[in-house]
Design an enzyme around this catalytic site. Structure first.
Site, mmCIF file in Angstrom:
data_model
loop_
_atom_site.group_PDB
_atom_site.id
_atom_site.type_symbol
_atom_site.label_atom_id
_atom_site.label_comp_id
_atom_site.label_asym_id
_atom_site.label_seq_id
_atom_site.Cartn_x
_atom_site.Cartn_y
_atom_site.Cartn_z
ATOM 1 N N ASP A 144 0.660 -3.055 12.072
ATOM 2 C CA ASP A 144 0.977 -3.510 10.717
ATOM 3 C C ASP A 144 1.148 -5.031 10.726
ATOM 4 O O ASP A 144 2.114 -5.566 11.291
ATOM 5 C CB ASP A 144 2.268 -2.833 10.241
ATOM 6 N N ASP B 285 4.460 -6.538 9.151
ATOM 7 C CA ASP B 285 5.636 -6.313 10.006
ATOM 8 C C ASP B 285 5.608 -7.199 11.241
ATOM 9 O O ASP B 285 6.636 -7.712 11.672
ATOM 10 C CB ASP B 285 5.708 -4.842 10.436
ATOM 11 N N THR C 116 -0.567 7.727 -1.213
ATOM 12 C CA THR C 116 -1.857 7.711 -1.918
ATOM 13 C C THR C 116 -2.828 6.701 -1.316
ATOM 14 O O THR C 116 -4.019 6.742 -1.608
ATOM 15 C CB THR C 116 -1.640 7.322 -3.392
ATOM 16 N N ARG D 212 0.854 -1.179 0.000
ATOM 17 C CA ARG D 212 0.000 0.000 0.000
ATOM 18 C C ARG D 212 0.893 1.232 0.000
ATOM 19 O O ARG D 212 1.713 1.404 0.896
ATOM 20 C CB ARG D 212 -0.878 -0.030 1.253
HETATM 21 C C1 PRP Z 1 -1.463 -4.420 4.454
HETATM 22 C C2 PRP Z 1 -2.466 -5.554 4.547
HETATM 23 C C3 PRP Z 1 -3.287 -5.358 3.306
HETATM 24 C C4 PRP Z 1 -3.315 -3.860 3.179
HETATM 25 C C5 PRP Z 1 -4.638 -3.380 3.710
HETATM 26 O O1 PRP Z 1 -0.440 -4.735 3.585
HETATM 27 O O2 PRP Z 1 -1.872 -6.823 4.646
HETATM 28 O O3 PRP Z 1 -2.722 -5.968 2.145
HETATM 29 O O4 PRP Z 1 -2.248 -3.346 3.989
HETATM 30 O O5 PRP Z 1 -4.779 -2.031 3.457
HETATM 31 P P1 PRP Z 1 -5.902 -1.484 2.469
HETATM 32 O O6 PRP Z 1 -7.158 -2.228 2.778
HETATM 33 O O7 PRP Z 1 -5.984 -0.027 2.826
HETATM 34 O O8 PRP Z 1 -5.450 -1.710 1.063
HETATM 35 P P2 PRP Z 1 0.818 -3.753 3.393
HETATM 36 O O9 PRP Z 1 0.564 -2.802 2.278
HETATM 37 O O10 PRP Z 1 1.194 -3.149 4.714
HETATM 38 O O11 PRP Z 1 1.941 -4.752 2.896
HETATM 39 P P3 PRP Z 1 2.666 -5.930 3.688
HETATM 40 O O12 PRP Z 1 1.676 -7.044 3.873
HETATM 41 O O13 PRP Z 1 3.795 -6.298 2.788
HETATM 42 O O14 PRP Z 1 3.154 -5.365 5.007
HETATM 43 N N1 URA Z 2 -2.437 -2.665 7.003
HETATM 44 C C1 URA Z 2 -2.140 -3.229 8.212
HETATM 45 O O1 URA Z 2 -1.298 -4.136 8.303
HETATM 46 N N2 URA Z 2 -2.787 -2.759 9.289
HETATM 47 C C2 URA Z 2 -3.699 -1.781 9.224
HETATM 48 O O2 URA Z 2 -4.261 -1.408 10.264
HETATM 49 C C3 URA Z 2 -3.982 -1.206 7.975
HETATM 50 C C4 URA Z 2 -3.338 -1.677 6.870
#
Ligand code: PRP
Ligand code: URA
Length: 221
Positions: free
Chosen positions: A198, A201, A107, A103
């Protein structure tokens, strides 16, 4: 017509509380994700079609039942990986295909960086992502699975924001959502409140020390 299933089960509440706790170490966090993924998948497979299979027990012949469709799991990288093995234990013949999104923090739009699909999609695809925040990643992932040609898609998330649920419902009114808990909403950075932080993470222990609020003691749990 789409349905939203929010799990109402004491085990879900129990495991979610440990998952959310900032003192929970990465290896316990991963275990909690797996436990909740099993509970979600149990609900999301409740109505799967079966076919009859004749077998012999050590005592007699009988008509048993086995699943009757090709199932695919599509974890959204990275955090969706945390749910995959646990669900594969329940559905050992499922195929696993991958979608990578991150994400964009400015944006809030999902950015695709990986897609591994075959030319022949499964009949039923479970899209896996523990977090449904704005819903952008889930909606984009479901779009790609639809374009791939899967006949039916179900979205499995552990925690969702109401905004994300509304987004996916509007974009994909034909896709059922299975969610452990719909939380209160999003903060100014589009993180879910109360949420768990997160997910990627916390699963992969990639919180830089300066951002970590968990401290070294909990990391050693
Ligand atoms: C997180 C989560 C989703 C997304 C949700 O991933 O696992 O994929 O954010 O957010 P949204 O509903 O607003 O799109 P992230 O982008 O943090 O990537 P990661 O899993 O690699 O940490
Ligand atoms: N992605 C995450 O991992 N946690 C949140 O709360 C939102 C987006």
């Amino acid at each position: 017509m789409q349905k939203v299933f929010e799990l109402d089960h004491p085990l879900v509440q129990h495991h979610l509380t440990h998952l959310r706790n900032k003192e929970t170490s990465p290896h316990i966090f991963r275990a909690q994700i797996r436990r909740l993924a099993v509970l979600l998948a149990t609900e999301a497979t409740r109505d799967l079609p079966l076919r009859t299979k004749t077998i012999e027990t050590p005592l007699t012949e009988m008509e048993g039942s086995v699943l009757d469709l090709r199932i695919g799991l599509v974890p959204i990288l990275r955090a969706g990986l945390g749910m995959t093995d646990a669900i594969l234990d329940l559905l050992p013949t499922a195929e696993v295909w991958h979608l990578g999104f991150y994400r964009d923090e400015e944006t809030l739009q999902p950015v695709e960086y990986y897609r591994k699909f075959s030319s022949n999609p499964p009949d039923l695809v479970f899209v896996l992502d523990p977090m449904l925040a704005t819903g952008g990643s889930a909606a984009a992932g479901i779009r790609m699975v639809k374009d791939w040609g899967a006949k039916e898609i179900r979205m499995l998330s552990i925690i969702a924001a109401p905004e994300g649920v509304a987004h996916v419902r509007a974009a994909h009114p034909d896709v059922n959502l299975y969610i452990c808990k719909i939380d209160e909403g999003l903060n100014d950075s589009a993180y879910i409140l109360p949420g768990l932080g997160d997910a990627g993470d916390r699963i992969f222990n990639t919180v830089p020390p300066e951002r970590s609020e968990r401290g070294s003691a909990s990391a050693e749990q």
